[in-house]
Enzyme design. Structure first.
Site, mmCIF file in Angstrom:
data_model
loop_
_atom_site.group_PDB
_atom_site.id
_atom_site.type_symbol
_atom_site.label_atom_id
_atom_site.label_comp_id
_atom_site.label_asym_id
_atom_site.label_seq_id
_atom_site.Cartn_x
_atom_site.Cartn_y
_atom_site.Cartn_z
ATOM 1 N N ASP A 110 13.584 33.429 11.638
ATOM 2 C CA ASP A 110 12.745 32.679 12.579
ATOM 3 C C ASP A 110 12.464 33.452 13.866
ATOM 4 O OD1 ASP A 110 11.339 30.287 13.345
ATOM 5 O OD2 ASP A 110 13.003 29.773 14.653
ATOM 6 N N SER B 46 7.653 26.598 16.436
ATOM 7 C CA SER B 46 7.681 26.464 14.985
ATOM 8 C C SER B 46 7.423 25.018 14.586
ATOM 9 C CB SER B 46 9.043 26.911 14.435
ATOM 10 O OG SER B 46 9.316 28.254 14.783
ATOM 11 N N GLN C 167 5.772 30.466 7.424
ATOM 12 C CA GLN C 167 5.928 29.590 8.581
ATOM 13 C C GLN C 167 4.569 29.277 9.191
ATOM 14 O OE1 GLN C 167 7.596 30.819 12.667
ATOM 15 N NE2 GLN C 167 9.320 29.698 11.780
#
Length: 299
Positions: free
Chosen positions: A211, A235, A285
């Site tokens: 991430d 995110s 993502q």
């Protein structure tokens, strides 16, 4: 496995401590708060803790092969997070778990994950790009020392901080120019020290690391940086597929690209390779990618 005795172990030990969840009741765990210095909980921490919570309810012999998570609310870094695991299915080959992360009585994150017993099958993969090895690339301290005058203060602080994940950026030029470039970057990553042999720990550490820079890739196409005051990134969801066994304390090449940004959302993809070229994981993502007024000053 890393052999550099000077690697900062304290940050890695802090990460491992956050992944050691406290059992509260059957299917209920509490994760210690992180110490990242962020205004909100880092998404990778929630991913890693949620995966550990799910894994602790799965029988031995089954490893996670995919997870799909949604970030619902910003996490409070001053409070621990409670993880509620729902046992959806225990089948002959697959196990499914759903995890809800809770703070202040509200869900801040939800995740579904699937575990699979090892079995033989067809085998193919895309090849790893040809890039310089990590030993030929500057570490974060080298970048600061060489480029200190060109880096904004926010970046100096970021790269100077002890972190649990060691990185080697193949091309640092994107941090030194506002030119709009192809949204693609290659970053070598590994845990900043040796990890226990538990595969679940390695999978959780990779979820944490996946991430860090992925959404930032979308900004390359627009000559922007994560640290710019007129950029808001967050995110929204995160999906990760584990293809093959690996160690997160050995160098892994994280290949990232962003094929699309539209409607205040950026979409990014990642392929993660072991040093021998084995494709060990894939990541996708989507995140909020909003441009603020140039007069905006963050709190």
């Amino acid at each position: 496995m890393p052999t550099d005795d000077t690697a900062p172990q304290s940050a890695l030990n802090a990460l491992l401590a956050t992944l050691e969840l406290e059992p509260l009741e059957d299917n209920l765990f509490r994760g210690a708060r992180g110490n990242e210095g962020w205004q909100r909980v880092f998404g990778g921490q929630v991913l890693g803790q949620a995966l550990m919570a799910a894994a602790r309810t799965v029988n031995a012999g089954r490893s996670v092969h995919s997870l799909h998570g949604y970030f619902l609310l910003a996490g409070d870094p001053s409070r621990p997070i409670v993880y509620d695991v729902e046992r959806i299915r225990d089948g002959g080959s697959f196990t499914t778990r759903r995890v809800k992360a809770i703070q202040h009585g509200r869900p801040i994150f939800s995740m579904s994950s699937s575990f699979h017993k090892s079995e033989p099958g067809f085998d193919h993969q895309t090849p790893m790009p040809d890039v310089p090895p990590p030993e030929e690339l500057p570490n974060p301290k080298d970048i600061i020392a060489q480029l200190i005058d060109a880096l904004p203060q926010s970046m100096r602080s970021y790269w100077s901080r002890e972190r649990p994940i060691d990185t080697r950026i193949v091309d640092v030029s994107r941090y030194l120019t506002r030119d709009k470039k192809t949204p693609l970057q290659h970053i070598w990553i590994r845990a900043n020290g040796a990890l226990p042999d538990d595969p679940a720990i390695h999978q959780a550490v990779l979820a944490y690391a996946s991430d860090f820079t992925l959404l930032d890739t979308a900004l390359i196409a627009h000559g922007k940086l994560l640290f710019d005051a007129d950029v808001q990134l967050a995110s929204l969801d995160h999906a990760l597929w584990y293809h093959r066994p690996f160690r997160a304390d050995e160098w892994l090449l994280y290949v990232q690209d962003s094929p699309n940004a539209f409607g205040a959302r950026g979409f990014c993809r990642g392929s993660i390779f072991a040093r021998d070229g084995t494709l060990i994981a894939s990541v996708v993502q989507e995140g909020l990618m909003r441009q603020r007024s140039s007069s905006f000053v963050p709190n």
